[in-house]
Design a protein around this motif. Structure first.
Motif, PDB file in Angstrom:
ATOM      1  N   ILE A 106       0.842  -1.206   0.000  1.00 30.32           N
ATOM      2  CA  ILE A 106       0.000   0.000   0.000  1.00 30.32           C
ATOM      3  C   ILE A 106       0.874   1.251   0.000  1.00 30.32           C
ATOM      4  CG2 ILE A 106      -1.660   1.329   1.371  1.00 30.32           C
ATOM      5  CD1 ILE A 106      -2.798  -1.391   2.318  1.00 30.32           C
ATOM      6  N   PHE A 107       1.921   1.242   0.810  1.00 31.47           N
ATOM      7  CA  PHE A 107       2.847   2.372   0.885  1.00 31.47           C
ATOM      8  C   PHE A 107       3.495   2.635  -0.482  1.00 31.47           C
ATOM      9  CE2 PHE A 107       7.293   3.791   1.852  1.00 31.47           C
ATOM     10  CZ  PHE A 107       6.971   5.082   2.253  1.00 31.47           C
ATOM     11  N   VAL A 108       3.960   1.566  -1.128  1.00 36.28           N
ATOM     12  CA  VAL A 108       4.601   1.698  -2.442  1.00 36.28           C
ATOM     13  C   VAL A 108       3.607   2.215  -3.476  1.00 36.28           C
ATOM     14  CG1 VAL A 108       5.590   0.363  -4.369  1.00 36.28           C
ATOM     15  CG2 VAL A 108       6.405   0.002  -2.035  1.00 36.28           C
ATOM     16  N   PHE A 109       2.394   1.730  -3.425  1.00 38.65           N
ATOM     17  CA  PHE A 109       1.360   2.155  -4.375  1.00 38.65           C
ATOM     18  C   PHE A 109       1.103   3.664  -4.264  1.00 38.65           C
ATOM     19  CE2 PHE A 109      -3.181   2.962  -5.246  1.00 38.65           C
ATOM     20  CZ  PHE A 109      -3.210   2.606  -6.589  1.00 38.65           C
ATOM     21  N   ILE A 110       1.010   4.158  -3.035  1.00 39.71           N
ATOM     22  CA  ILE A 110       0.696   5.583  -2.836  1.00 39.71           C
ATOM     23  C   ILE A 110       1.862   6.477  -3.240  1.00 39.71           C
ATOM     24  CG2 ILE A 110       0.243   7.324  -1.062  1.00 39.71           C
ATOM     25  CD1 ILE A 110      -1.566   5.273   0.290  1.00 39.71           C
ATOM     26  N   ILE A 111       3.079   6.106  -2.872  1.00 39.31           N
ATOM     27  CA  ILE A 111       4.203   6.960  -3.264  1.00 39.31           C
ATOM     28  C   ILE A 111       4.458   6.876  -4.768  1.00 39.31           C
ATOM     29  CG2 ILE A 111       5.298   6.885  -0.988  1.00 39.31           C
ATOM     30  CD1 ILE A 111       7.330   4.898  -2.120  1.00 39.31           C
ATOM     31  N   SER A 112       4.118   5.765  -5.396  1.00 38.37           N
ATOM     32  CA  SER A 112       4.252   5.650  -6.854  1.00 38.37           C
ATOM     33  C   SER A 112       3.322   6.627  -7.557  1.00 38.37           C
ATOM     34  CB  SER A 112       3.947   4.217  -7.304  1.00 38.37           C
ATOM     35  OG  SER A 112       4.877   3.314  -6.766  1.00 38.37           O
ATOM     36  N   ILE A 113       2.122   6.782  -6.998  1.00 35.06           N
ATOM     37  CA  ILE A 113       1.179   7.770  -7.544  1.00 35.06           C
ATOM     38  C   ILE A 113       1.808   9.168  -7.467  1.00 35.06           C
ATOM     39  CG2 ILE A 113      -1.034   8.932  -7.152  1.00 35.06           C
ATOM     40  CD1 ILE A 113      -2.152   6.258  -6.209  1.00 35.06           C
ATOM     41  N   GLY A 114       2.456   9.444  -6.353  1.00 36.97           N
ATOM     42  CA  GLY A 114       3.085  10.751  -6.166  1.00 36.97           C
ATOM     43  C   GLY A 114       4.191  11.002  -7.172  1.00 36.97           C
TER      44      GLY A 114
END
Length: 406
Positions: free
Chosen positions: A93-101
């Protein structure tokens, strides 16, 4: 683990390492605020210890799965699933959100969103981490009674108000001989003062030795009329290696003997006529019905034959998929009780709303379903298998009161 090839295992380990590496990279912007080098080192050790532990668990289970003592094997597998869910999902989940950023920053270079997203991702990762912890240490054995009252046109007046308690998917092997835990469920069940107790399959994980010492617990179960059980896919020993067919059969016979000893009538493609005040209902219990990869031992027509002319019928069948395949609109069975899905041991439920990823595999995965005058109820399971936790779906004791719609 035995079902996976070595290539698949290495790809899985590679995926875990890649996600953790990306998560570690994304964490560095947050780590800049930590001034103490000692705390930084401690955080790094804790971060990578989950990674190393998870990958080692996969490799050990792959290499030594057949050599591990069966009791220890179940503990190992449960630990693996617990560690996998607890470690991998929050990081993903953490990787998914920072990837969006980072994607947004590449498309819109002027945006400042990328600076705050690591913090958002960190919060979004920590939330499921603590939810999962709660599911493992708090919810797993918080038995919940689900109360239902349903009206049926064909229910004889003599049976108006009968009370049924349904249990399913107890999976005693996962309790690791902690008898006191199930004692709490027995107290709740007996307090409901049921006429019938129905057990709809999967009392064990694989082996009859899992039943050792449970006789006193099951003998405490009280039902005014009868205690009845059917088998689930795990009750046949189909998920284990056996040296001989006779060895597997002996395992199966031991399970049947256990039910007999504790006063539970095990129905194997059989039916019972229950008469009260000259009125009768039929109870039908079939062996596990399944479609690939589950084996099909069910013989519905055989079980129905002796009770075909009884208007009101209750069917115990472990797998809810059976309902649409052979029951609804094809028989006059009023109520089918099943289990099997466990509600995936992870779901969102609020009042009449419910959702779980298991719905994409099982159309009927928890609670009541109705078509016309026919009802299906899917019990969420009393025990657990694999992942040693329950997230949003507590272990279930179902209490059903049937009333005659006159």
């Amino acid at each position: 683990m035995r079902a996976f090839s070595l290539t698949t295992i290495f790809l899985l380990c590679g995926l875990i390492f890649a996600v953790d590496l990306l998560a570690f990279y994304g964490l560095q912007s947050v780590m800049q605020l930590v001034k103490s080098e000692g705390i930084k080192i401690l955080i790094n050790i804790l971060f990578w210890s989950f990674t190393v532990g998870l990958i080692l668990s996969i490799l050990i289970l792959k290499i030594r799965i057949d050599d591990i003592n069966p009791i220890r094997k179940q503990a190992w597998i449960a630990s693996f699933y617990g560690l996998a869910v607890l470690s991998f999902i929050p990081k993903l989940i953490f990787v998914f959100i920072i990837s969006i950023g980072y994607f947004a920053h590449a498309v819109f270079p002027q945006t400042q969103l990328v600076q705050s997203l690591p913090w958002v991702g960190l919060a979004a990762g920590f939330l499921p981490f603590f939810v999962i912890l709660y599911g493992i240490f708090k919810t797993l054995y918080r038995f919940k009674v689900y109360h239902h009252s349903w009206k049926f046109k064909n229910l004889p007046q003599a049976f108006n108000g009968i009370r049924i308690v349904q249990l399913s998917d107890i999976h005693l092997g996962s309790f690791n001989y902690r008898y006191h835990i199930l004692d709490r469920a027995v107290l709740k069940i007996n307090h409901l003062n049921p006429d019938f107790i129905f057990i709809t399959g999967d009392i064990i994980n694989n082996f009859s030795w899992e039943l050792k010492g449970w006789e006193p617990v099951f003998k405490k179960l009280n039902a005014k009329k009868a205690k009845i059980a059917v088998l689930g896919n795990h009750d046949y020993g189909d998920y284990s290696k056996w040296n001989t067919i006779e060895q597997k059969q002996a395992n199966f016979e031991a399970l049947k003997s256990f039910y007999k000893e504790v006063g539970v009538n095990l129905l194997l493609n059989q039916s019972l006529s229950i008469t009260q005040n000259n009125e009768t209902i039929a109870l039908i219990g079939i062996e596990n019905w399944g479609k690939y990869p589950f084996k099909n031992y069910a013989r519905l027509e055989q079980a129905l034959q002796p009770v075909n002319n009884i208007p009101f019928k209750i069917l115990l069948s472990h797998d809810p998929t059976h309902w649409e395949k052979e029951i609804v609109k094809k028989t006059d069975i009023a109520l089918m009780l099943s289990g099997h899905t466990h509600g995936m041991q992870a779901a969102f439920q609020f009042r009449n709303l419910k959702w779980s990823p298991i719905k994409y595999k099982y159309k009927h995965w928890a609670g009541k379903y109705q078509k016309g005058e026919q009802l299906l109820y899917v019990n969420r399971g009393l025990g657990w298998l694999g992942f040693p936790g329950r997230i949003g779906v507590r272990p279930e004791i179902t209490c059903i009161e049937l009333t005659a719609d006159s």
